[in-house]
Design an enzyme around this catalytic site. Structure first.
Site, PDB file in Angstrom:
ATOM      1  N   SER A  30     -40.308 -13.007  -9.219  1.00 56.91           N
ATOM      2  CA  SER A  30     -39.216 -14.116  -9.180  1.00 56.91           C
ATOM      3  C   SER A  30     -38.004 -13.955  -9.960  1.00 56.91           C
ATOM      4  CB  SER A  30     -39.979 -15.365  -9.399  1.00 56.91           C
ATOM      5  OG  SER A  30     -39.201 -16.615  -8.690  1.00 56.91           O
ATOM      6  N   ASP A  77     -42.991 -16.186   2.050  1.00 55.55           N
ATOM      7  CA  ASP A  77     -42.741 -16.666   0.810  1.00 55.55           C
ATOM      8  C   ASP A  77     -42.053 -18.312   1.058  1.00 55.55           C
ATOM      9  OD1 ASP A  77     -41.337 -17.477  -1.536  1.00 55.55           O
ATOM     10  OD2 ASP A  77     -41.205 -15.431  -2.113  1.00 55.55           O
ATOM     11  N   HIS A  92     -45.409 -17.096  -2.240  1.00 54.92           N
ATOM     12  CA  HIS A  92     -44.596 -16.613  -3.283  1.00 54.92           C
ATOM     13  C   HIS A  92     -45.580 -15.866  -4.457  1.00 54.92           C
ATOM     14  CE1 HIS A  92     -41.003 -16.338  -5.880  1.00 54.92           C
ATOM     15  NE2 HIS A  92     -41.434 -16.971  -6.849  1.00 54.92           N
TER      16      HIS A  92
END
Length: 801
Positions: free
Chosen positions: A667, A740, A774
């Site tokens: 991330s 995601d 994610h």
């Protein structure tokens, strides 16, 4: 012509060959065994501490399970077959343990296989409720603690997409059920009703880049179908409908059980914000669903101003006072919601008591943004306020009798050493959690489960006098271990339940008596799930970057490795940047070297078993160097300083080979990784997972940056590694889940960076993991991920030329 056909045939063969080669791979057995090891159970403690529920969670689901139908709409991920959130992590085993005797009891009557979630105790702790989610429906089960028998209590299948169930009292439960069957879902017509149309009539609507929004009238129909529910009150198995079907985003029962606070979503549905930001109506009904008072209509959050600490000029934060039978409270801005507008007070908190027919009473005002109130009794409550943009927070004592608001302490949110912990709560006469008050209401308990200090994390429990503002330490974790208070079972006798671990001992729970000072008693005896990690050495290292900022990281080296005697190792550095408003805060020691290493799919520590030194949680602070600047104003320069300091430290320790170092992150850590490869030549390779690399695609702010692209276009350009893709020549492995759902990290971020690096002749590989969000879940995907990462490290780092 034949040549062209031959060339086309070759290209097709090459393409098919490349696709055929992308089959699932598995890492070495040692890594597979580590990642697939069953995790130690989690626990749920009764409030009195006499019962302990052991919860064994399921292992990673297969990719085939992830591939089941999923509806992505209004910011929600829905399983359309069972009216439940998709991609849940379920509990598949429950064991009830009596704390005093240590005896375990098996619970009968539960479905097999079990897919449980949302486990909760009844107020008198004689029952336990849970949801069981099957392929086609969600059911509510209740366990009788005395008999250890479970039974399904609902008749109609539950809808758990937006509304959780709740205990009304020891005999009654409140939940939401479906109003139609899955087969009745609206069908998409080949001929749509018309084009999807959005417009704006001059109102600013600066919103983050949310995923999975409503995009068409058909999406609107689907959202309404799947989220419309009927509320049910269940009394010892007998069901009674409450009110009419509606789209409830919130249902909250008053402490005296006579009223409900409801928030219902209404049209028009937004195409820009998730369901949590849709326009809604706030009302109070009685417990049967009869409308008592319409409180207000709340607009869509589309109209909220951009920038942290700015809020809509409307009421917010509706909730019940837990210390009164039925009093509604909420907050309203006094500065039109704009933090830059001069104002002595920013917010005011109001109250309206049953029967809700009078005028609202103002309770208090705050000089910063109101955060929350923790109600106690007529003598005291705690009020929190703060400013995110300035990283400031303040805790106040509020006197409900006099209306006085007195500051107890304030601090910077990044100053870990000054954090006193969270106030301890306890159930009151209405079984609502309220501030635990001791010594005739003069003192409270503060529990800090982190306990950051110059010696590392040492959690503690404080007694805090609300009048003298003096704190006394009742207990603190001993050096050489990491232990925190999981529950204060008896505040008068100071009986605690703690969770203790060391770098070599798996976390377990202990019964501790501070008054009697008797020996601690073990409540659990969980075994080490990672015997293959035995001998791996872990230490927290401390070092300084060139400008004097102190940094730390968790260094892992292989079993039997001796620095100086053995050759320096290839290194894998894993990090995640964090912003600080002061150098002093950035330099504080965070974490403990005495934490047991828990291995999840995303950990870089696996590679210590393959001959690498791993520097995990390598600090990458981004500090505001003076009051006139914000942390990100020299983001790239500070990243370089952080990375250089870590590499220099590992080299000085004779642990790391400075010519064979990789960097990685997930991330925002992936964003960091790409920037380091674009602007430095410090690394042999990088691994970036699920990142955002082009900040113009997140134009209304990102992470802790609240300036918009139009306010700081150069910042957005300079912080985007996509802008410097032509400079990324260090081999970069990009990984992204193709589903995601995180704000800003669309898969297109990785796709575009891959194409940009490829277009400039860089060395890059892009792995798109099917059906992953994610965070990754699928067993096959995770094993493949670990293999790809190891292959990348071996090729470009360990065996680098």
């Amino acid at each position: 012509m034949r040549y062209l056909l031959f060339l086309f045939s070759l290209l097709m063969t090459a393409t098919l060959h490349a696709q055929d080669d992308i089959a699932y791979q598995t890492p070495p057995k040692l890594i597979s065994d580590l990642v697939l090891a069953p995790p130690t159970p989690s626990i749920s403690l009764s409030k009195k501490g006499d019962w302990l529920l052991l919860l064994q969670r399921s292992s990673y689901p297969s990719v085939e399970e992830l591939a089941q139908p999923e509806l992505k709409i209004a910011g929600l991920r829905i399983n359309p077959a069972n009216f439940a959130p998709s991609r849940q992590t379920f509990i598949n085993s429950l064991v009830l343990r009596q704390v005093n005797s240590g005896k375990d009891f098996t619970i009968t009557g539960l479905p097999s296989p079990l897919f449980a979630s949302q486990v909760s105790w009844s107020p008198d702790e004689k029952k336990i409720a849970l949801l069981h989610t099957s392929a086609s429906r969600v059911d509510l089960y209740v366990i009788d603690v005395a008999t250890r028998r479970a039974a399904k209590v609902n008749k109609t299948a539950l809808n758990s997409i937006m509304v959780d169930y709740d205990w009304i009292d020891n005999q009654r439960l409140l939940y939401a059920v479906t109003t139609k069957t899955a087969a009745q879902a609206p069908k998409r017509s080949l001929l749509p009703k018309g084009p999807a149309t959005q417009e704006n009539l001059g109102k600013a609507s600066p919103r983050p880049t949310y995923q999975d929004m409503i995009k068409s009238p058909h999406d609107e129909d689907l959202f309404a179908f799947y989220t419309t529910v009927q509320l049910i009150q269940n009394t010892n198995g007998a069901e009674q409908k409450i009110g009419q079907p509606a789209i409830y985003s919130r249902v909250s029962i008053s402490p005296d059980k006579k009223y409900m606070l409801t928030q219902t979503i209404k049209k028009p549905f937004s195409y820009l914000v998730p369901a949590s930001g849709f326009a809604s109506a706030v009302s109070i009904t009685d417990i049967t669903g009869k409308l008592i008072k319409k409180i207000t209509d709340l607009p869509s959050s589309e109209t909220a101003p951009s920038g942290y600490d700015n809020v809509q000029p409307t009421p917010r934060g509706y909730g019940w006072r837990n210390d009164q039978p039925a009093s509604l409270t909420w907050c309203e801005p006094l500065d039109s919601g704009l933090i830059k507008k001069p104002a002595e007070y920013r917010d005011a908190v109001y109250q309206l008591a049953a029967p809700f027919s009078g005028k609202a009473e103002q309770l208090f005002r705050t000089r910063m943004r109101f955060s929350y109130v923790l109600w106690g009794n007529d003598q005291a409550a705690l009020v929190s306020e703060g400013l995110r943009s300035r990283q400031q927070t303040q805790l106040n004592r509020y006197s409900p009798i006099t209306g006085d608001l007195e500051k107890l302490f304030s601090r910077n949110t990044t100053d870990a050493y000054s954090n006193p912990g969270q106030p301890v709560t306890a159930p009151n006469q209405w079984d609502k959690q309220t501030l635990l008050l001791l010594d005739k209401g003069n003192k409270i308990l503060l529990n800090n489960i982190t306990g950051s200090s110059p010696k590392g994390d040492l959690p503690f429990l404080l007694s805090f006098d609300l009048h003298t503002k003096k704190a006394d330490t009742l207990w603190r974790c001993q050096e050489g271990t990491y232990e925190y208070v999981a529950q204060v079972s008896d505040p008068e006798k100071l009986v605690l339940i703690t969770r203790r671990e060391t770098e070599n001992e798996v976390p377990n729970y202990w019964l501790k008596n501070l008054r009697l000072r008797i020996a601690d008693r073990a409540l659990t005896a969980f075994k080490d799930p990672y015997p293959a990690m035995k001998g791996v050495q872990k230490q927290k290292i401390k070092y300084q970057r060139a400008d004097g900022v102190t940094l730390t990281g968790d260094l892992y080296t292989p079993a039997g490795y001796t620095p100086g005697k053995d050759a320096p190792l290839p290194v894998f550095i894993w990090a995640y940047p964090a912003e600080y408003s002061s150098v002093a805060d950035a330099a504080q020691i965070r974490g403990s070297e005495h934490r047991f290493t828990t291995l999840s799919w995303g950990s870089p520590v696996f590679y210590v078993t393959q001959g690498y030194a791993v520097l995990n949680n390598a600090e990458m602070p981004i500090v505001a160097t003076d009051t006139a600047r914000k942390p990100n104003d020299n983001f790239i320069e500070q990243l370089r300083l952080n990375a250089e300091a870590a590499i220099r430290k590992l080299s000085d320790m004779k642990v790391g080979d400075s010519n064979r170092i990789a960097v990685g992150g997930h991330s925002y850590g992936a964003f960091m990784t790409a920037n380091l490869l674009a602007h430095t030549k410090l690394f042999k390779a990088g691994i970036a997972r699920s990142g955002a690399y082009n900040r113009t695609l997140t134009p209304f702010g990102f992470q802790n940056e609240d300036r918009t692209y139009w306010q700081a276009p150069e910042l957005y350009h300079d912080m985007s590694p996509f802008s410097y893709a032509n400079q990324i020549k260090t081999p970069l492995l990009l990984i992204h889940g193709d589903a995601d759902n995180n704000t800003g990290t669309y898969p297109i971020q990785s796709e575009r960076l891959f194409n940009a690096i490829k277009g400039h002749g860089g060395v890059v590989r892009y792995i798109s993991l099917p059906y992953e969000s994610h965070g990754y879940q699928g067993k096959e995907n995770i094993l493949h991920l670990l293999t790809e990462q190891l292959n990348w490290l071996d090729k470009y780092v360990k065996n680098a030329r």
